[in-house]
Design a protein around this motif. Structure first.
Motif, PDB file in Angstrom:
ATOM      1  N   SER A   7      28.132 -13.367 -13.826  1.00 34.48           N
ATOM      2  CA  SER A   7      27.591 -14.532 -14.527  1.00 34.48           C
ATOM      3  C   SER A   7      26.077 -14.527 -14.468  1.00 34.48           C
ATOM      4  O   SER A   7      25.466 -13.870 -13.620  1.00 34.48           O
ATOM      5  N   ARG A   8      25.481 -15.296 -15.376  1.00 37.73           N
ATOM      6  CA  ARG A   8      24.044 -15.531 -15.416  1.00 37.73           C
ATOM      7  C   ARG A   8      23.800 -16.965 -15.880  1.00 37.73           C
ATOM      8  O   ARG A   8      24.565 -17.510 -16.664  1.00 37.73           O
ATOM      9  N   TYR A   9      22.721 -17.552 -15.368  1.00 35.50           N
ATOM     10  CA  TYR A   9      22.276 -18.860 -15.865  1.00 35.50           C
ATOM     11  C   TYR A   9      20.761 -18.849 -15.951  1.00 35.50           C
ATOM     12  O   TYR A   9      20.072 -18.495 -14.979  1.00 35.50           O
ATOM     13  N   LEU A  10      20.223 -19.224 -17.115  1.00 23.59           N
ATOM     14  CA  LEU A  10      18.786 -19.305 -17.325  1.00 23.59           C
ATOM     15  C   LEU A  10      18.456 -20.684 -17.868  1.00 23.59           C
ATOM     16  O   LEU A  10      19.009 -21.101 -18.889  1.00 23.59           O
ATOM     17  N   PRO A  11      17.549 -21.435 -17.219  1.00 28.15           N
ATOM     18  CA  PRO A  11      17.137 -22.725 -17.784  1.00 28.15           C
ATOM     19  C   PRO A  11      16.255 -22.516 -18.998  1.00 28.15           C
ATOM     20  O   PRO A  11      15.744 -21.419 -19.246  1.00 28.15           O
ATOM     21  N   ALA A  12      16.058 -23.578 -19.763  1.00 22.71           N
ATOM     22  CA  ALA A  12      15.244 -23.476 -20.971  1.00 22.71           C
ATOM     23  C   ALA A  12      13.799 -23.133 -20.637  1.00 22.71           C
ATOM     24  O   ALA A  12      13.150 -22.401 -21.374  1.00 22.71           O
ATOM     25  N   ALA A  13      13.256 -23.667 -19.535  1.00 22.28           N
ATOM     26  CA  ALA A  13      11.879 -23.402 -19.129  1.00 22.28           C
ATOM     27  C   ALA A  13      11.759 -23.744 -17.655  1.00 22.28           C
ATOM     28  O   ALA A  13      12.622 -24.400 -17.069  1.00 22.28           O
ATOM     29  N   GLU A  14      10.621 -23.325 -17.050  1.00 19.35           N
ATOM     30  CA  GLU A  14      10.394 -23.635 -15.651  1.00 19.35           C
ATOM     31  C   GLU A  14      10.237 -25.127 -15.424  1.00 19.35           C
ATOM     32  O   GLU A  14      10.526 -25.646 -14.361  1.00 19.35           O
ATOM     33  N   THR A  15       9.696 -25.835 -16.439  1.00 19.27           N
ATOM     34  CA  THR A  15       9.524 -27.272 -16.301  1.00 19.27           C
ATOM     35  C   THR A  15      10.805 -28.030 -16.546  1.00 19.27           C
ATOM     36  O   THR A  15      10.847 -29.242 -16.369  1.00 19.27           O
ATOM     37  N   ALA A  16      11.858 -27.370 -16.988  1.00 23.75           N
ATOM     38  CA  ALA A  16      13.152 -28.031 -17.216  1.00 23.75           C
ATOM     39  C   ALA A  16      14.226 -27.173 -16.570  1.00 23.75           C
ATOM     40  O   ALA A  16      14.974 -26.474 -17.218  1.00 23.75           O
ATOM     41  N   ARG A  17      14.258 -27.199 -15.239  1.00 23.33           N
ATOM     42  CA  ARG A  17      15.149 -26.309 -14.501  1.00 23.33           C
ATOM     43  C   ARG A  17      16.610 -26.709 -14.610  1.00 23.33           C
ATOM     44  O   ARG A  17      17.479 -25.940 -14.270  1.00 23.33           O
ATOM     45  N   VAL A  18      16.869 -27.936 -15.016  1.00 26.37           N
ATOM     46  CA  VAL A  18      18.224 -28.439 -15.019  1.00 26.37           C
ATOM     47  C   VAL A  18      18.633 -28.761 -16.443  1.00 26.37           C
ATOM     48  O   VAL A  18      17.820 -29.179 -17.260  1.00 26.37           O
ATOM     49  N   GLY A  19      19.883 -28.495 -16.759  1.00 25.26           N
ATOM     50  CA  GLY A  19      20.383 -28.752 -18.101  1.00 25.26           C
ATOM     51  C   GLY A  19      21.864 -29.011 -18.084  1.00 25.26           C
ATOM     52  O   GLY A  19      22.480 -29.262 -17.043  1.00 25.26           O
ATOM     53  N   GLY A  20      22.481 -28.952 -19.268  1.00 24.90           N
ATOM     54  CA  GLY A  20      23.881 -29.294 -19.402  1.00 24.90           C
ATOM     55  C   GLY A  20      24.811 -28.124 -19.563  1.00 24.90           C
ATOM     56  O   GLY A  20      26.004 -28.322 -19.807  1.00 24.90           O
ATOM     57  N   ASP A  21      24.331 -26.884 -19.457  1.00 22.81           N
ATOM     58  CA  ASP A  21      25.199 -25.718 -19.590  1.00 22.81           C
ATOM     59  C   ASP A  21      25.897 -25.421 -18.259  1.00 22.81           C
ATOM     60  O   ASP A  21      25.299 -25.563 -17.191  1.00 22.81           O
ATOM     61  N   TRP A  22      27.154 -24.994 -18.343  1.00 22.75           N
ATOM     62  CA  TRP A  22      27.865 -24.623 -17.121  1.00 22.75           C
ATOM     63  C   TRP A  22      28.918 -23.564 -17.423  1.00 22.75           C
ATOM     64  O   TRP A  22      29.289 -23.342 -18.577  1.00 22.75           O
ATOM     65  N   TYR A  23      29.346 -22.912 -16.379  1.00 19.19           N
ATOM     66  CA  TYR A  23      30.429 -21.931 -16.452  1.00 19.19           C
ATOM     67  C   TYR A  23      31.257 -22.071 -15.188  1.00 19.19           C
ATOM     68  O   TYR A  23      30.815 -22.628 -14.183  1.00 19.19           O
ATOM     69  N   ASP A  24      32.475 -21.567 -15.246  1.00 19.84           N
ATOM     70  CA  ASP A  24      33.337 -21.673 -14.079  1.00 19.84           C
ATOM     71  C   ASP A  24      34.465 -20.660 -14.199  1.00 19.84           C
ATOM     72  O   ASP A  24      34.843 -20.258 -15.312  1.00 19.84           O
ATOM     73  N   ALA A  25      34.984 -20.236 -13.056  1.00 19.80           N
ATOM     74  CA  ALA A  25      36.161 -19.379 -12.970  1.00 19.80           C
ATOM     75  C   ALA A  25      37.075 -19.976 -11.911  1.00 19.80           C
ATOM     76  O   ALA A  25      36.666 -20.132 -10.748  1.00 19.80           O
ATOM     77  N   ILE A  26      38.296 -20.343 -12.301  1.00 15.97           N
ATOM     78  CA  ILE A  26      39.203 -21.099 -11.443  1.00 15.97           C
ATOM     79  C   ILE A  26      40.491 -20.304 -11.256  1.00 15.97           C
ATOM     80  O   ILE A  26      41.213 -20.053 -12.234  1.00 15.97           O
ATOM     81  N   PRO A  27      40.819 -19.867 -10.044  1.00 14.43           N
ATOM     82  CA  PRO A  27      42.105 -19.176  -9.819  1.00 14.43           C
ATOM     83  C   PRO A  27      43.280 -20.121 -10.073  1.00 14.43           C
ATOM     84  O   PRO A  27      43.257 -21.291  -9.689  1.00 14.43           O
ATOM     85  N   LEU A  28      44.308 -19.591 -10.707  1.00 18.45           N
ATOM     86  CA  LEU A  28      45.509 -20.353 -11.039  1.00 18.45           C
ATOM     87  C   LEU A  28      46.723 -19.696 -10.398  1.00 18.45           C
ATOM     88  O   LEU A  28      46.666 -18.527  -9.976  1.00 18.45           O
ATOM     89  N   PRO A  29      47.839 -20.430 -10.327  1.00 16.27           N
ATOM     90  CA  PRO A  29      49.065 -19.822  -9.781  1.00 16.27           C
ATOM     91  C   PRO A  29      49.505 -18.616 -10.611  1.00 16.27           C
ATOM     92  O   PRO A  29      49.206 -18.500 -11.803  1.00 16.27           O
ATOM     93  N   GLY A  30      50.215 -17.718  -9.955  1.00  8.79           N
ATOM     94  CA  GLY A  30      50.679 -16.527 -10.653  1.00  8.79           C
ATOM     95  C   GLY A  30      49.602 -15.497 -10.887  1.00  8.79           C
ATOM     96  O   GLY A  30      49.688 -14.716 -11.846  1.00  8.79           O
ATOM     97  N   SER A  31      48.548 -15.492 -10.050  1.00  7.93           N
ATOM     98  CA  SER A  31      47.444 -14.529 -10.161  1.00  7.93           C
ATOM     99  C   SER A  31      46.661 -14.691 -11.452  1.00  7.93           C
ATOM    100  O   SER A  31      45.886 -13.806 -11.828  1.00  7.93           O
ATOM    101  N   ARG A  32      46.814 -15.799 -12.131  1.00 11.99           N
ATOM    102  CA  ARG A  32      46.039 -16.037 -13.337  1.00 11.99           C
ATOM    103  C   ARG A  32      44.672 -16.619 -12.974  1.00 11.99           C
ATOM    104  O   ARG A  32      44.429 -17.035 -11.841  1.00 11.99           O
ATOM    105  N   VAL A  33      43.786 -16.679 -13.960  1.00 20.49           N
ATOM    106  CA  VAL A  33      42.452 -17.222 -13.746  1.00 20.49           C
ATOM    107  C   VAL A  33      42.036 -17.948 -15.016  1.00 20.49           C
ATOM    108  O   VAL A  33      42.285 -17.479 -16.135  1.00 20.49           O
ATOM    109  N   ALA A  34      41.429 -19.113 -14.835  1.00 21.73           N
ATOM    110  CA  ALA A  34      40.887 -19.887 -15.955  1.00 21.73           C
ATOM    111  C   ALA A  34      39.395 -19.605 -16.065  1.00 21.73           C
ATOM    112  O   ALA A  34      38.657 -19.681 -15.065  1.00 21.73           O
ATOM    113  N   LEU A  35      38.938 -19.290 -17.255  1.00 18.09           N
ATOM    114  CA  LEU A  35      37.536 -19.012 -17.550  1.00 18.09           C
ATOM    115  C   LEU A  35      37.010 -20.140 -18.431  1.00 18.09           C
ATOM    116  O   LEU A  35      37.554 -20.409 -19.501  1.00 18.09           O
ATOM    117  N   VAL A  36      35.934 -20.801 -17.972  1.00 18.74           N
ATOM    118  CA  VAL A  36      35.410 -21.977 -18.657  1.00 18.74           C
ATOM    119  C   VAL A  36      33.915 -21.798 -18.878  1.00 18.74           C
ATOM    120  O   VAL A  36      33.192 -21.318 -17.996  1.00 18.74           O
TER     121      VAL A  36
END
Length: 712
Positions: free
Chosen positions: A372-401
């Motif tokens: 994964s990678r995350y880059l903010p829009a600028a140094e003066t705006a380090r925080v934003g609304g973009d996100w990612y996630d990987a969640i293990p599920l039963p049965g060896s599955r994985v959710a990618l968000v």
């Protein structure tokens, strides 16, 4: 226009000084007896950006030059040179020529001209005449900042320079660079340690720490266009300043700081405060008379420091009006420091918020590798609304968000955190992707009417080599096949989260082993220079070109692939945050999977033991037979006791041996300590002691209890 001479009346900003001819329309220059280019001259920034020299010592007047009259305070008298073409003469051809000649344009943020020699003035005007009056100036006559107009221009330029700073060091440096050498020869800036933030009440005694000092440099770099200057003699100003001082209540320094207004250090209160500020013996290094100003720095709530402005003995002393200049500099600097401290605290909060909202590390589910990678829009705006996630599920599955909340503020980050938490909770219920998006849409509507976001939710099953994807207004994912072909997956776009009343659709696609799925936010493919679909096509071409470098049989490394993708960003492509999640599908081979259905009857545990033993013999893991048979028997016994439908048993051979038992009962088992008289309740205790890991997950159709064992 007739030839009658018009005399300008002095305004409140430009009033003639004492000893100056009132007929001068703009105020005559004030002269001193300092000769030009004395040894040890210090370069000073001039009005038009060039450097002139400030004499730091007095030399003898060359033979043949008249000595100035020192009977008046400013050296005006018989030494004044009159010019027939000056403004004091009757208008004529000379004045007409001077009026028609183009006047030099002052540089922006000009700073009043400081002492210079005759050669520098000739270089500036071309004929050795003063710009404003046209009078010829004898060599060595400095032009100090003495008029109100000069002070106003200096304060305007200095405050603009201070205001340009955004952090603490930039503001303090701006104060030092703006005042040295134009206003003072040296400056010492003390700040409270630690600096209070906003309305925060400081605890402990008031301690001042020397934050920065600045003075006229000992030498200038001639290669960069600075005028050469002789090496000055060691000066007592170089040793001024203690590193740390504690302001005792009721002391002289405390009284000066409480007064807020700048004072000359020859005042009794300020003279008594200097030893406390500068340390023992430090007050003797401060020049006598009105050559030093002590200015408290008061922020919005309280005094946060002090600034000490110093002038060398050979320079003209400060005047009472210079106290107003020091007050303006201190006020703007203190407010700027308050602003920088608040900004630093907000930046720290934003960093912490962003760190907690995004996953610190990615999981390592079976059959898939993640980057994964995350880059903010600028140094003066380090925080934003973009996100990612990987969640293990039963049965060896994985959710990618991957998702994107509108905006780049801390509010957007907070909403993103709530949606991410909701997505994790819904994933734990093992809901289908379209149902997850539907509940996210309801949650966004509860947060507010304008809480909009896009999201893409995918579930990968390494056993079936299939992936199920649902989309809510997000850019489509790109699948990079093992042979190097990059494909933009055709996924129904759907409406963004927060619209409400919209059905989401899920599609199931093949996920072959060796393929790489790339999920991203629109900041990667959309900017002011290109639209979304142009950026998606460039991304597809970039992935295909990167895959060609490793050959058709070897997929590119995930980390290097993410870096190559980010390299496609140009200078104008950083308009939005960028979240990137790459998943390499390794899958689980069918030969490494054993799957059975067991009827919920008393003979089920014995049959489960026999099936597990045969699978372990086929895989060459006979040394695990005893442990696996015992644990499988206990878990299956608990399942068939309450199940009404067939129980599933699955063994997976990867880097570990994983066993999964599923039934249609939603209640999750809990580990408890069995009493000596209890007949049951020891099955999970054995699982907890013998297994490497174990857990239970609720499904939409029941639950799955699983455990893992090391393969030796």
């Amino acid at each position: 226009m007739d030839s009658t001479r018009v005399t300008e009346q002095p305004t409140s900003f430009e009033r003639p000084q004492t000893g100056v001819d009132p007929a001068d329309p703009r105020g005559a220059l004030v002269h001193t007896s300092t000769p030009a280019r004395a040894p040890g001259a210090l370069p000073v920034q001039g009005r038009c950006g060039g450097d002139v020299t400030v004499p730091v010592s007095t030399a003898h007047t060359p033979p043949g030059t008249s000595q100035p009259d020192t009977s008046t305070p400013f050296g005006k008298g018989k030494d004044t040179v009159s010019d027939p073409a000056s403004e004091h003469s009757q208008p004529g051809a000379e004045q007409t020529a001077e009026r028609d000649a183009p006047r030099p344009r002052p540089a922006p943020e000009g700073i009043p001209l400081q002492p210079a020699d005759e050669q520098d003035r000739q270089a500036a005007t071309g004929d050795g005449q003063e710009r404003r009056t046209g009078q010829s100036l004898p060599p060595g006559r400095p032009t100090p900042m003495r008029r109100d107009g000069d002070r106003l221009r200096f304060v305007g330029a200095a405050t603009r320079r201070i205001a340009r700073g955004i952090d603490l060091d930039e503001i303090v440096m701006g104060l030092c660079r703006a005042t040295v050498p134009t206003f003072s020869d040296a400056i010492l800036v003390y700040l409270r340690d630690p600096l209070p933030v906003g309305d925060e009440r400081p605890t402990g005694p008031l301690v001042l720490r020397l934050r920065r000092t600045d003075r006229i440099p000992a030498e200038r770099d001639t290669e960069n266009g600075f005028l050469p200057a002789a090496q000055p003699e060691p000066n007592e100003l170089d040793s001024v300043g203690a590193e740390l001082c504690e302001v005792r209540p009721g002391s002289a320094l405390a009284e000066v700081l409480r007064g807020v207004r700048p004072v000359f250090t020859d005042a009794p209160a300020a003279r008594a405060a200097l030893p406390e500020l500068l340390g023992e013996g430090g007050e003797f290094a401060v020049p006598d008379g009105q050559r030093a100003i002590l200015a408290p720095l008061r922020g919005r709530r309280r005094v946060i420091g002090a600034a000490l402005f110093l002038r060398r003995p050979e320079r003209i002393a400060f005047e009472p009006d210079d106290l107003l200049v020091a007050a303006q500099l201190a006020t703007h600097s203190a407010l700027g420091i308050d602003k920088a401290v608040l900004y630093g605290r907000e930046a720290y909060i934003a960093d912490e918020l962003q760190r907690t909202m995004l996953p610190e590390t990615l999981p390592r589910p079976t059959g898939v590798r993640l980057a994964s990678r995350y880059l903010p829009a600028a140094e003066t705006a380090r925080v934003g609304g973009d996100w990612y996630d990987a969640i293990p599920l039963p049965g060896s599955r994985v959710a990618l968000v991957v998702g994107d909340v509108m905006g780049h503020s801390m509010t957007s980050a907070a909403i993103m955190g709530q949606l991410r938490t909701t997505a994790q909770t819904l994933a734990g219920l093992d809901l289908p992707p379209q149902e997850v998006l539907h509940h996210l849409d309801e949650q966004a509507q509860r947060l507010g009417v304008d809480r909009m976001a896009t999201c893409l939710y995918a579930v990968y099953d390494p056993v079936s080599h299939r992936i199920t994807i649902a989309n809510a207004g997000h850019p489509p994912p790109v699948l990079l096949h093992l042979g190097g072909r990059a494909e933009v997956l055709r996924v129904p776009a759907g409406a963004p989260i927060g619209v409400g009343g919209v059905d989401f659709e899920a599609v199931e696609l093949d996920a072959p082993a060796g393929a790489t799925l790339l999920l991203y936010t629109d900041g990667l493919v959309e900017s002011r220079l290109r639209d979304v679909w142009t950026g998606i096509e460039q991304l597809r071409e970039k992935l295909a070109a990167t895959a060609q470098l490793t050959g058709p049989d070897h997929p590119p490394p995930l980390e290097a692939l993410c870096d190559e993708v980010l390299d496609m960003l140009g200078p104008g492509d950083r308009d939005d945050d960028i979240a990137l999640l790459a998943a390499r599908f390794d899958g689980i081979a069918p030969s490494d999977v054993a799957y059975w259905f067991l009827e919920p009857e008393d003979a089920a545990p014995g049959r489960a033991r026999r099936l597990a033993r045969r699978a372990l013999q086929r895989w060459g893991l006979e040394e695990l037979s005893d442990s696996v048979e015992l644990l499988v028997s206990e878990v299956v016994t608990n399942a068939v006791r309450y199940a009404s439908r067939p129980v599933t048993l699955r063994l997976l051979r990867t880097d570990v041996l994983r066993c999964e038992v599923g039934d249609d009962v939603p209640q999750l088992p809990r580990l408890r300590q069995a009493r000596a008289t209890d007949e049951g309740g020891r099955g999970l205790y054995l699982v907890n002691r013998l297994a490497r890991r174990w857990g239970a997950t609720r499904l939409s159709t029941g639950k799955v209890v699983w455990f893992e064992l090391n393969r030796g």
